[in-house]
Design a protein around this motif. Structure first.
Motif, PDB file in Angstrom:
ATOM      1  N   GLN A 169      33.599  36.962  54.089  1.00 42.63           N
ATOM      2  CA  GLN A 169      34.620  37.074  53.113  1.00 42.63           C
ATOM      3  C   GLN A 169      35.154  38.515  52.995  1.00 42.63           C
ATOM      4  OE1 GLN A 169      32.905  36.348  49.326  1.00 42.63           O
ATOM      5  NE2 GLN A 169      34.966  36.504  48.125  1.00 42.63           N
ATOM      6  N   THR A 170      36.596  38.750  52.884  1.00 44.84           N
ATOM      7  CA  THR A 170      36.940  40.034  52.579  1.00 44.84           C
ATOM      8  C   THR A 170      37.516  40.431  51.531  1.00 44.84           C
ATOM      9  OG1 THR A 170      39.223  39.247  53.505  1.00 44.84           O
ATOM     10  CG2 THR A 170      37.720  39.892  55.202  1.00 44.84           C
ATOM     11  N   GLY A 171      37.663  39.404  50.322  1.00 44.59           N
ATOM     12  CA  GLY A 171      38.133  39.763  49.278  1.00 44.59           C
ATOM     13  C   GLY A 171      39.539  40.115  48.994  1.00 44.59           C
ATOM     14  N   GLU A 172      40.377  39.206  50.003  1.00 48.12           N
ATOM     15  CA  GLU A 172      41.815  39.616  50.177  1.00 48.12           C
ATOM     16  C   GLU A 172      42.430  39.422  48.945  1.00 48.12           C
ATOM     17  OE1 GLU A 172      43.666  41.085  52.096  1.00 48.12           O
ATOM     18  OE2 GLU A 172      42.005  41.400  53.675  1.00 48.12           O
ATOM     19  N   ASP A 173      42.106  38.251  48.028  1.00 50.21           N
ATOM     20  CA  ASP A 173      42.847  37.795  46.870  1.00 50.21           C
ATOM     21  C   ASP A 173      42.592  38.963  45.752  1.00 50.21           C
ATOM     22  OD1 ASP A 173      43.543  35.718  47.829  1.00 50.21           O
ATOM     23  OD2 ASP A 173      42.015  34.244  47.011  1.00 50.21           O
ATOM     24  N   GLU A 174      41.481  39.493  45.916  1.00 48.29           N
ATOM     25  CA  GLU A 174      41.267  40.632  44.881  1.00 48.29           C
ATOM     26  C   GLU A 174      41.902  42.001  45.234  1.00 48.29           C
ATOM     27  OE1 GLU A 174      36.973  39.492  45.610  1.00 48.29           O
ATOM     28  OE2 GLU A 174      36.749  39.723  43.260  1.00 48.29           O
ATOM     29  N   LEU A 175      41.952  42.082  46.520  1.00 47.60           N
ATOM     30  CA  LEU A 175      42.661  43.171  47.183  1.00 47.60           C
ATOM     31  C   LEU A 175      44.111  43.311  46.869  1.00 47.60           C
ATOM     32  CD1 LEU A 175      41.037  44.031  50.376  1.00 47.60           C
ATOM     33  CD2 LEU A 175      40.833  45.441  48.414  1.00 47.60           C
ATOM     34  N   ASP A 176      44.564  41.883  46.852  1.00 50.01           N
ATOM     35  CA  ASP A 176      45.994  41.817  46.477  1.00 50.01           C
ATOM     36  C   ASP A 176      46.469  42.174  45.232  1.00 50.01           C
ATOM     37  OD1 ASP A 176      46.685  40.939  49.043  1.00 50.01           O
ATOM     38  OD2 ASP A 176      46.298  38.833  48.537  1.00 50.01           O
ATOM     39  N   SER A 177      45.533  42.522  44.286  1.00 50.58           N
ATOM     40  CA  SER A 177      45.724  42.826  42.874  1.00 50.58           C
ATOM     41  C   SER A 177      45.793  44.425  42.823  1.00 50.58           C
ATOM     42  CB  SER A 177      44.835  42.438  41.872  1.00 50.58           C
ATOM     43  OG  SER A 177      43.476  42.885  41.979  1.00 50.58           O
ATOM     44  N   LEU A 178      45.468  45.116  43.833  1.00 51.98           N
ATOM     45  CA  LEU A 178      45.573  46.467  43.795  1.00 51.98           C
ATOM     46  C   LEU A 178      46.784  47.103  44.609  1.00 51.98           C
ATOM     47  CD1 LEU A 178      41.881  47.306  44.826  1.00 51.98           C
ATOM     48  CD2 LEU A 178      42.629  46.962  42.499  1.00 51.98           C
ATOM     49  N   LEU A 217      38.806  49.464  38.833  1.00 51.36           N
ATOM     50  CA  LEU A 217      37.283  48.703  38.050  1.00 51.36           C
ATOM     51  C   LEU A 217      38.082  47.723  37.074  1.00 51.36           C
ATOM     52  CD1 LEU A 217      35.438  51.758  37.237  1.00 51.36           C
ATOM     53  CD2 LEU A 217      35.163  50.270  38.971  1.00 51.36           C
ATOM     54  N   ARG A 218      39.057  48.071  36.319  1.00 54.41           N
ATOM     55  CA  ARG A 218      39.493  46.758  35.291  1.00 54.41           C
ATOM     56  C   ARG A 218      40.028  45.678  35.962  1.00 54.41           C
ATOM     57  NH1 ARG A 218      44.529  45.887  34.272  1.00 54.41           N
ATOM     58  NH2 ARG A 218      45.247  47.817  34.986  1.00 54.41           N
ATOM     59  N   LYS A 219      40.722  45.793  37.201  1.00 54.51           N
ATOM     60  CA  LYS A 219      41.476  44.697  38.027  1.00 54.51           C
ATOM     61  C   LYS A 219      40.048  43.875  38.578  1.00 54.51           C
ATOM     62  CE  LYS A 219      45.771  46.659  39.006  1.00 54.51           C
ATOM     63  NZ  LYS A 219      46.872  47.091  39.805  1.00 54.51           N
ATOM     64  N   LEU A 220      39.125  44.505  39.212  1.00 54.36           N
ATOM     65  CA  LEU A 220      38.065  44.134  39.972  1.00 54.36           C
ATOM     66  C   LEU A 220      36.977  43.400  39.218  1.00 54.36           C
ATOM     67  CD1 LEU A 220      37.900  46.221  43.090  1.00 54.36           C
ATOM     68  CD2 LEU A 220      39.111  44.104  42.951  1.00 54.36           C
ATOM     69  N   GLN A 221      37.199  43.815  37.715  1.00 54.45           N
ATOM     70  CA  GLN A 221      36.154  43.336  36.636  1.00 54.45           C
ATOM     71  C   GLN A 221      34.797  43.937  36.957  1.00 54.45           C
ATOM     72  OE1 GLN A 221      36.333  39.297  35.764  1.00 54.45           O
ATOM     73  NE2 GLN A 221      38.437  39.049  35.946  1.00 54.45           N
ATOM     74  N   LEU A 222      34.896  45.334  37.372  1.00 52.16           N
ATOM     75  CA  LEU A 222      33.452  46.041  37.571  1.00 52.16           C
ATOM     76  C   LEU A 222      33.590  47.102  36.476  1.00 52.16           C
ATOM     77  CD1 LEU A 222      33.946  46.349  41.421  1.00 52.16           C
ATOM     78  CD2 LEU A 222      32.542  44.741  40.341  1.00 52.16           C
ATOM     79  N   SER A 223      32.085  47.482  36.282  1.00 51.64           N
ATOM     80  CA  SER A 223      32.091  48.340  35.380  1.00 51.64           C
ATOM     81  C   SER A 223      31.777  49.854  35.889  1.00 51.64           C
ATOM     82  CB  SER A 223      30.475  48.380  34.648  1.00 51.64           C
ATOM     83  OG  SER A 223      30.302  46.891  34.206  1.00 51.64           O
ATOM     84  N   ASN A 224      31.516  50.004  36.974  1.00 49.52           N
ATOM     85  CA  ASN A 224      31.250  51.555  37.707  1.00 49.52           C
ATOM     86  C   ASN A 224      31.269  51.581  39.124  1.00 49.52           C
ATOM     87  OD1 ASN A 224      28.546  50.792  38.599  1.00 49.52           O
ATOM     88  ND2 ASN A 224      27.853  50.841  36.376  1.00 49.52           N
ATOM     89  N   ARG A 225      31.105  52.776  39.565  1.00 48.72           N
ATOM     90  CA  ARG A 225      31.095  53.001  40.888  1.00 48.72           C
ATOM     91  C   ARG A 225      30.360  52.373  41.678  1.00 48.72           C
ATOM     92  NH1 ARG A 225      31.974  59.063  42.139  1.00 48.72           N
ATOM     93  NH2 ARG A 225      31.913  58.268  44.184  1.00 48.72           N
TER      94      ARG A 225
END
Length: 238
Positions: A169-178, A217-225
């Motif tokens: 899985q490459t996370g292309e859908d999530e990457l497209d948001s960046l 972080l907001r777009k990927l729904q993550l909290s920190n690095r």
């Protein structure tokens, strides 16, 4: 590890994480023990100085986490990687094979082959001996919880190694948001670069890096690095 082992339930006090220290330098071993012993979150249940004694102590004590040096004498010459394979493969634990501990490598070496080798053997993280006590304690707790923990820049070795391992899985859908700039910033930070180092590489200000990282972080729904590094490693994104 059972989450109930470290989290309070029904008002009960959470028990400390049981830790085995493995290092062939007595002074360093004593120093780490002296730094961690005062913590109410850690119980050091054993120490070892070579491959054979490490496997024996881990089998006898059944710790939650093993803090493991990579270069160790004894055994078949495989050092910490040999310990990790024996323990995580179940051959060293007998009837307790289902209770394998988490392993966090702690070494003076920052060589790519050492990092990748011990991670391939099943370790959950790799930190260098320049780490501070609070950072080490945090890494131990994150590894115990099933997270990954790496010293800055070392995560890049893992991304490189496992990114070439095959199609996943490459996370292309999530990457497209960046945006393209956000992707650039994300990759540098995921590899362990500081904001200042990433700013120098991209010829932009630290403030701009901070702005882009907040957006990432907001777009990927993550909290920190740390979560970002894990997210990128899972998707083999470099």
């Amino acid at each position: 590890m059972d989450a109930a082992a470290t989290e309070p339930s029904g008002g009960e006090q959470a028990r400390p994480l049981r830790l085995v220290l493995v290092d062939d330098h007595p002074m360093f071993l004593a120093g780490v023990r002296g730094e961690l012993d005062p913590s109410p979150e850690i119980e050091i249940c054993g120490t070892a100085k070579d491959v054979d004694s490490a496997i024996e102590v881990i089998r006898e004590t059944q710790p939650d986490v093993v803090l493991l040096d990579v270069h160790l004498p004894g055994g078949n010459g495989g050092g910490g990687i040999e310990v990790a394979r024996a323990v995580l493969g179940g051959s060293a634990l007998g009837n307790n094979a289902g209770k394998a501990p988490r392993i966090l490598a702690l070494s003076v070496s920052d060589a790519a082959e050492d990092v990748v080798g011990v991670i391939r053997a099943g370790a959950r993280g790799y930190v260098t001996k320049s780490i501070s006590t609070p950072e080490l304690l945090d890494a131990i707790k994150r590894v115990a919880a099933g997270d990954a923990a790496f010293s800055p820049r070392l995560a890049g070795f893992v991304l490189d190694a496992f990114g070439a391992a095959g199609d996943t899985q490459t996370g292309e859908d999530e990457l497209d948001s960046l945006s393209s700039r956000e992707r650039e910033v994300m990759r540098y930070i995921a590899r362990g670069y500081t904001y200042k180092e990433a700013a120098q590489e991209l010829f932009i200000s630290v403030k701009t890096i901070e702005t882009h990282m907040s957006s990432v972080l907001r777009k990927l729904q993550l909290s920190n690095r740390n979560e970002l590094t894990r997210w990128a490693a899972e998707r083999h994104i470099i």
